[in-house]
Design an enzyme around this catalytic site. Structure first.
Site, short mmCIF file in Angstrom:
data_model
loop_
_atom_site.label_atom_id
_atom_site.label_comp_id
_atom_site.label_asym_id
_atom_site.label_seq_id
_atom_site.Cartn_x
_atom_site.Cartn_y
_atom_site.Cartn_z
N CYS A 257 -14.34 -9.46 4.02
CA CYS A 257 -15.64 -10.11 4.09
C CYS A 257 -15.80 -10.99 2.88
O CYS A 257 -16.77 -10.88 2.14
CB CYS A 257 -16.73 -9.06 4.13
SG CYS A 257 -18.13 -9.57 5.10
N SER B 188 3.10 -4.68 -5.18
CA SER B 188 2.13 -5.24 -6.11
C SER B 188 1.69 -4.18 -7.10
O SER B 188 1.28 -3.08 -6.71
CB SER B 188 0.92 -5.77 -5.34
OG SER B 188 -0.07 -6.19 -6.25
N GLN C 141 0.82 -1.22 0.00
CA GLN C 141 0.00 0.00 0.00
C GLN C 141 0.86 1.27 0.00
O GLN C 141 0.32 2.38 -0.02
CB GLN C 141 -0.92 0.03 1.22
CG GLN C 141 -2.01 -1.01 1.19
CD GLN C 141 -3.12 -0.70 0.20
OE1 GLN C 141 -3.34 0.45 -0.19
NE2 GLN C 141 -3.83 -1.72 -0.24
C1 LIG Z 1 -3.38 -5.96 -1.92
C2 LIG Z 1 -2.45 -6.28 -0.83
C3 LIG Z 1 -1.71 -7.48 -0.82
C4 LIG Z 1 -1.92 -8.54 -1.85
O1 LIG Z 1 -1.45 -8.17 -3.11
P1 LIG Z 1 -1.95 -8.99 -4.40
O2 LIG Z 1 -1.10 -8.46 -5.50
O3 LIG Z 1 -3.38 -8.69 -4.56
O4 LIG Z 1 -1.66 -10.42 -4.12
C5 LIG Z 1 -0.83 -7.68 0.20
N1 LIG Z 1 -0.64 -6.78 1.16
C6 LIG Z 1 -1.33 -5.61 1.19
C7 LIG Z 1 -1.06 -4.64 2.26
C8 LIG Z 1 -2.26 -5.33 0.19
O5 LIG Z 1 -2.93 -4.19 0.24
#
Ligand SMILES: *Cc1c(COP(=O)(O)O)cnc(C)c1O
Length: 395
Positions: free
Chosen positions: A324, A199, A179
Site C-alpha cells: 500500500c 537481503s 524471506q
Molecule cells: C524485502 C524483500 C525484497 C526486497 O529486498 P530489499 O533488500 O528491500 O530490496 C525482495 N523480495 C522479498 C521476498 C522481500 O521480502
C-alpha cells in the site's frame, strides 16, 4: 508496551552485526580496490565476508556477488536469464502471481521487451503446484523464478523440486530467498537453483546490502557499469560495513537456526491459535508449510488500514501485507492470487515475529487484536449489513 511484529518488512540490526560493522567504519575504512595496506585490509574483510556468506549457503565464494539488496538481486538474476535466453531465441519466462514486486515489475519490463511471461497460480493454500509448472514449461522457456518463502503470507514453495524440473529441461532457475535466508535452512546445493537472491535487512543486518548467488558457469549480466568490483559484475565501491554486518548476521542466524525456528514457531502457533478464535477470520496460506515467523489473517468486515492504525496506537507494529505504498487502497496482489474476494483481502493483517519476540508480546497481541477487530466491526456499516443478514458472510 510496544511490540514490533513486522519483521518481514525489516528487522532490528543485531549486536553481532553492529560489532562487525563498527571497525569497518572507523578503522578499516580503506577502499578494497586500493593497493595500499588500508585498502588491502578492507579487501581482506570483504573476502572474509564473502567466504562466510558462501559457507552459510553451501556456495563457493566466487559465486557470491554483493549488492544493495533483494530488489537488485532479483532484477539482476532475471535480466541475466533473459539476456542469455534471448541469445538462444528463448523468450518465455515462468513465475508466480504472488512474487515480490521486484520480480513482478521486472517481468512486466521484460514483457514490454517482447518476452512472454506465464504467471503460475498459487492455489488457495499459497503453494505452487509442480503440475502447473510442468504444464507451463515450453521449449522456449529461458527462466523459472519462484520465491522460496512468500513475504506476505509466509508459505514455503517447493523450490528444490522446481529446480530439479528446470535442470531436466535445461531452464535457468532463480529463487527470491529474501524471506527464507536466516530463517529456514537455505543451501544452494540442496535447492539446486542457478540464481538466488538474499537481503541483509531481513535477517538483522542493515538495509541496503544483499547478495546474489550465481552458480559458476552462468554468465552474470551487470546492471551497474563501473569499476571491476565484484569481478566486473557490479560496479561501485563495495559497502564493506554493510557486507561485514550481513556476514556476521548470517553466521549468527545460521548457527542459531534450529533453536530460533523452534522458539519463533511456538510463538507463531500461539498467534494462529488465538487469532483463529476471532469469528469470521481466516488464516491465509497453508497451515504448516510456512516459515517460522509469519502469519497473515483476514477479518471480515474490517478495513486493513484502520486496523493497522489502531494497532499502532495500542502498541503493535504490524502490516496489512499489502504494498500500500502510494496510498493506493488496492488489496494485496498476493491475497488476490490466493483467490480471496476483494472485500475479504482488504481486511488483512500480517504479523511477523523474530527470535527477539517473547510470550509477553504474543499475550499483548492476543489481547489487543480481538478488541480492535471488535471495535472496528461495531462501527462498520459493512459489518452491520453482514450481521443483519443483508449480505452473506464470506468467511
Ligand atoms: C524485502 C524483500 C525484497 C526486497 O529486498 P530489499 O533488500 O528491500 O530490496 C525482495 N523480495 C522479498 C521476498 C522481500 O521480502
Amino acid at each position: 508496551m510496544y511490540v514490533y511484529a513486522d519483521n518481514a518488512a525489516t528487522t532490528r540490526v543485531s549486536d553481532a552485526a553492529v560489532s562487525a560493522m563498527l571497525p569497518c567504519l572507523q578503522e578499516f575504512y580503506g577502499n578494497p580496490s586500493s593497493l595500499h595496506t588500508p585498502g588491502q585490509q578492507a579487501k581482506e574483510l570483504l573476502e572474509q565476508a564473502r567466504a562466510t556468506v558462501a559457507e552459510c549457503l553451501g556456495a563457493k565464494p566466487e559465486e557470491i556477488y554483493f549488492n544493495a539488496g533483494g530488489s537488485e538481486a532479483d532484477n539482476q538474476a532475471m535480466l541475466t536469464a533473459a539476456a542469455l535466453g534471448e541469445k538462444q531465441g528463448k523468450k518465455h519466462i515462468i513465475t508466480t502471481a504472488f512474487e515480490h514486486h521486484a520480480v513482478l515489475h521486472t517481468a512486466k519490463k521484460l514483457e514490454k521487451q517482447g518476452f512472454e511471461v506465464t504467471y503460475l497460480p498459487v492455489h488457495e493454500d499459497g503453494v505452487v503446484r509442480l503440475e502447473d509448472l510442468e504444464a507451463a514449461l515450453r521449449p522456449d522457456t529461458c527462466l523459472v523464478t519462484v520465491m522460496l518463502v512468500n513475504n506476505e503470507i509466509g508459505t514455503i514453495q517447493p523450490v528444490a523440486e522446481i529446480a530439479k524440473l528446470c535442470r531436466e529441461r535445461g531452464v535457468l532457475c532463480h529463487t527470491d530467498a529474501v524471506q527464507a535466508v536466516g530463517h529456514i535452512p537455505v543451501n544452494v546445493q540442496e535447492l539446486g537453483v542457478d540464481l538466488l537472491s538474499l537481503s541483509g535487512h531481513k535477517f538483522h543486518a542493515p538495509k541496503g546490502v544483499g547478495a546474489l548467488y550465481c552458480r559458476k558457469g552462468v554468465r552474470l549480466q551487470n546492471l551497474i557499469e563501473g569499476g571491476a568490483q565484484e569481478r566486473g559484475k557490479r560496479g561501485g565501491t563495495e559497502n564493506i560495513p554493510g557486507i561485514a554486518a550481513m556476514a556476521a548476521a548470517l553466521r549468527e542466524a545460521t548457527e542459531h537456526l534450529d533453536e530460533n525456528a523452534r522458539k519463533v514457531t511456538a510463538l507463531r502457533e500461539r498467534l494462529i491459535e488465538g487469532l483463529s478464535r476471532i469469528p469470521h477470520s481466516v488464516l491465509n496460506g497453508h497451515r504448516t508449510l510456512r516459515c517460522p515467523g509469519t502469519v497473515n489473517f483476514c477479518f471480515e468486515g474490517i478495513e486493513g488500514e484502520s486496523l493497522l492504525l489502531w494497532l499502532d496506537a495500542k502498541g503493535i507494529a504490524a502490516s496489512s501485507g499489502s504494498a500500500c505504498t502510494s496510498g493506493s487502497l488496492d488489496p494485496s496482489h498476493v491475497l488476490l492470487a490466493l483467490g480471496l474476494p476483494h472485500e475479504i483481502a482488504h481486511g488483512s493483517l500480517r504479523l511477523s515475529l523474530c527470535a527477539d519476540n517473547t510470550d509477553a508480546d504474543v499475550d499483548h497481541i492476543l489481547q489487543v487484536v480481538p478488541e480492535v477487530v471488535d471495535y472496528l466491526r461495531n462501527i462498520s456499516p459493512v459489518w452491520e449489513a453482514l450481521e443483519k443478514g443483508e449480505q452473506p458472510h464470506r468467511i
